[in-house]
Design a protein around this motif. Structure first.
Motif, PDB file in Angstrom:
ATOM      1  N   VAL A  54       0.854  -1.189   0.000  1.00 24.59           N
ATOM      2  CA  VAL A  54       0.000   0.000   0.000  1.00 24.59           C
ATOM      3  C   VAL A  54       0.893   1.245   0.000  1.00 24.59           C
ATOM      4  N   LYS A  55       1.917   1.224   0.842  1.00 25.73           N
ATOM      5  CA  LYS A  55       2.849   2.353   0.906  1.00 25.73           C
ATOM      6  C   LYS A  55       3.634   2.487  -0.399  1.00 25.73           C
ATOM      7  N   ILE A  56       4.041   1.361  -0.965  1.00 28.23           N
ATOM      8  CA  ILE A  56       4.810   1.392  -2.215  1.00 28.23           C
ATOM      9  C   ILE A  56       3.999   2.067  -3.314  1.00 28.23           C
ATOM     10  N   PHE A  57       2.760   1.627  -3.485  1.00 29.63           N
ATOM     11  CA  PHE A  57       1.954   2.195  -4.560  1.00 29.63           C
ATOM     12  C   PHE A  57       1.583   3.653  -4.302  1.00 29.63           C
ATOM     13  N   SER A  58       1.394   4.023  -3.040  1.00 28.82           N
ATOM     14  CA  SER A  58       1.055   5.414  -2.761  1.00 28.82           C
ATOM     15  C   SER A  58       2.286   6.322  -2.792  1.00 28.82           C
ATOM     16  N   SER A  59       3.487   5.749  -2.630  1.00 29.69           N
ATOM     17  CA  SER A  59       4.712   6.552  -2.604  1.00 29.69           C
ATOM     18  C   SER A  59       5.553   6.392  -3.864  1.00 29.69           C
ATOM     19  N   LEU A  60       5.089   5.632  -4.798  1.00 29.93           N
ATOM     20  CA  LEU A  60       5.868   5.353  -6.011  1.00 29.93           C
ATOM     21  C   LEU A  60       6.263   6.642  -6.734  1.00 29.93           C
ATOM     22  N   LYS A  61       5.423   7.650  -6.631  1.00 28.69           N
ATOM     23  CA  LYS A  61       5.722   8.939  -7.262  1.00 28.69           C
ATOM     24  C   LYS A  61       6.982   9.581  -6.672  1.00 28.69           C
ATOM     25  N   ASP A  62       7.364   9.162  -5.445  1.00 28.31           N
ATOM     26  CA  ASP A  62       8.550   9.717  -4.789  1.00 28.31           C
ATOM     27  C   ASP A  62       9.840   9.020  -5.213  1.00 28.31           C
ATOM     28  N   PHE A  63       9.724   7.877  -5.905  1.00 28.52           N
ATOM     29  CA  PHE A  63      10.923   7.189  -6.372  1.00 28.52           C
ATOM     30  C   PHE A  63      11.521   8.008  -7.512  1.00 28.52           C
ATOM     31  N   LYS A  64      12.783   8.363  -7.386  1.00 23.85           N
ATOM     32  CA  LYS A  64      13.431   9.296  -8.314  1.00 23.85           C
ATOM     33  C   LYS A  64      14.171   8.614  -9.464  1.00 23.85           C
ATOM     34  N   PHE A  65      14.028   7.312  -9.602  1.00 26.94           N
ATOM     35  CA  PHE A  65      14.745   6.557 -10.639  1.00 26.94           C
ATOM     36  C   PHE A  65      16.249   6.700 -10.481  1.00 26.94           C
ATOM     37  N   GLU A  66      16.677   6.895  -9.250  1.00 22.04           N
ATOM     38  CA  GLU A  66      18.098   6.949  -8.910  1.00 22.04           C
ATOM     39  C   GLU A  66      18.360   5.823  -7.925  1.00 22.04           C
ATOM     40  N   GLY A  67      19.417   5.111  -8.102  1.00 20.55           N
ATOM     41  CA  GLY A  67      19.732   4.010  -7.206  1.00 20.55           C
ATOM     42  C   GLY A  67      18.875   2.790  -7.517  1.00 20.55           C
ATOM     43  N   SER A  68      18.945   1.847  -6.650  1.00 20.51           N
ATOM     44  CA  SER A  68      18.277   0.563  -6.844  1.00 20.51           C
ATOM     45  C   SER A  68      16.795   0.631  -6.474  1.00 20.51           C
ATOM     46  N   PHE A  69      15.943   0.220  -7.396  1.00 13.89           N
ATOM     47  CA  PHE A  69      14.515   0.148  -7.111  1.00 13.89           C
ATOM     48  C   PHE A  69      14.255  -0.936  -6.067  1.00 13.89           C
ATOM     49  N   GLU A  70      14.953  -2.061  -6.208  1.00 20.80           N
ATOM     50  CA  GLU A  70      14.805  -3.152  -5.245  1.00 20.80           C
ATOM     51  C   GLU A  70      15.203  -2.693  -3.848  1.00 20.80           C
ATOM     52  N   GLY A  71      16.279  -1.925  -3.748  1.00 23.33           N
ATOM     53  CA  GLY A  71      16.704  -1.378  -2.456  1.00 23.33           C
ATOM     54  C   GLY A  71      15.656  -0.446  -1.876  1.00 23.33           C
ATOM     55  N   TRP A  72      15.027   0.351  -2.728  1.00 21.72           N
ATOM     56  CA  TRP A  72      13.964   1.251  -2.287  1.00 21.72           C
ATOM     57  C   TRP A  72      12.780   0.451  -1.746  1.00 21.72           C
ATOM     58  N   LEU A  73      12.410  -0.621  -2.459  1.00 17.73           N
ATOM     59  CA  LEU A  73      11.309  -1.476  -2.015  1.00 17.73           C
ATOM     60  C   LEU A  73      11.628  -2.115  -0.664  1.00 17.73           C
ATOM     61  N   LYS A  74      12.857  -2.605  -0.513  1.00 14.24           N
ATOM     62  CA  LYS A  74      13.266  -3.235   0.746  1.00 14.24           C
ATOM     63  C   LYS A  74      13.187  -2.243   1.898  1.00 14.24           C
TER      64      LYS A  74
END
Length: 186
Positions: A54-74
């Motif tokens: 729920v947090k991932i989908f609501s905060s996905l807009k905050d992912f800056k496409f910098e660094g590891s996406f998997e690390g961000w998810l973890k």
């Protein structure tokens, strides 16, 4: 970042249920395993995973496409587990640390865990008192420093260090007991 992943994230940002399902199916096994390390049972891990998505989908807009996406998810899953831990602290009585003093081995003792299965090790870690388990996972498995753990959990750095050492001692004691059981079963 690979083009296909970037495209999937962008589709999720538009609210595409198909893309969200694909993202969930792709990453949920990895993130569930992580959630399981921070919970006492499968139901709790599933709750952490659900809340994290729920947090991932609501905060996905905050992912800056910098660094590891998997690390961000973890990081989202770990933070969700820590938030749950803090909520449960208010509702649960903890075992007194003194209850475990008599089972701590010599701190200099080395112990080989290679003869245990991953499931056996996970069961022993999951049997730790909640505070020990949280600190042990963050330090030994996730690789955080004690200062970072202290900041995340709102505890003193020395508390983090002592809880890790005590958790390690309890784990060694339980693994030695399990080793004895295995030998007597032969």
């Amino acid at each position: 970042m690979e083009t296909r992943l970037r495209s999937l994230i962008e589709q999720c940002l538009t609210g595409s249920p198909k893309a969200q399902y694909t993202l969930y199916k792709t990453y949920s096994p990895l993130l569930y395993g992580l959630a399981l390390r921070y919970s006492y049972n499968q139901t709790s891990a599933e709750d952490i995973l659900q809340e994290a998505f729920v947090k991932i989908f609501s905060s996905l807009k905050d992912f800056k496409f910098e660094g590891s996406f998997e690390g961000w998810l973890k990081r989202v899953v770990i933070n969700t587990a820590i938030t749950g831990y803090h909520k449960e602290l208010k509702h649960r009585h903890h075992a007194d640390l003194a209850d475990f003093q008599d089972i701590l081995p010599d701190e200099n003792a080395e112990f080989d865990t290679s003869e245990f299965t991953q499931e056996e090790l996970l069961n022993v870690i999951n049997s730790l008192p909640e505070g020990y388990k949280m600190v042990f996972n963050l330090y030994a498995i996730e690789g955080y420093k004690h200062r970072e753990i202290a900041d995340m959990l709102g505890i003193d750095i020395n508390t983090s260090k002592s809880q890790f050492m005590r958790a390690r001692g309890v784990i060694i004691k339980k693994l030695k007991d399990l080793e004895k059981l295995k030998k007597t079963a032969l």
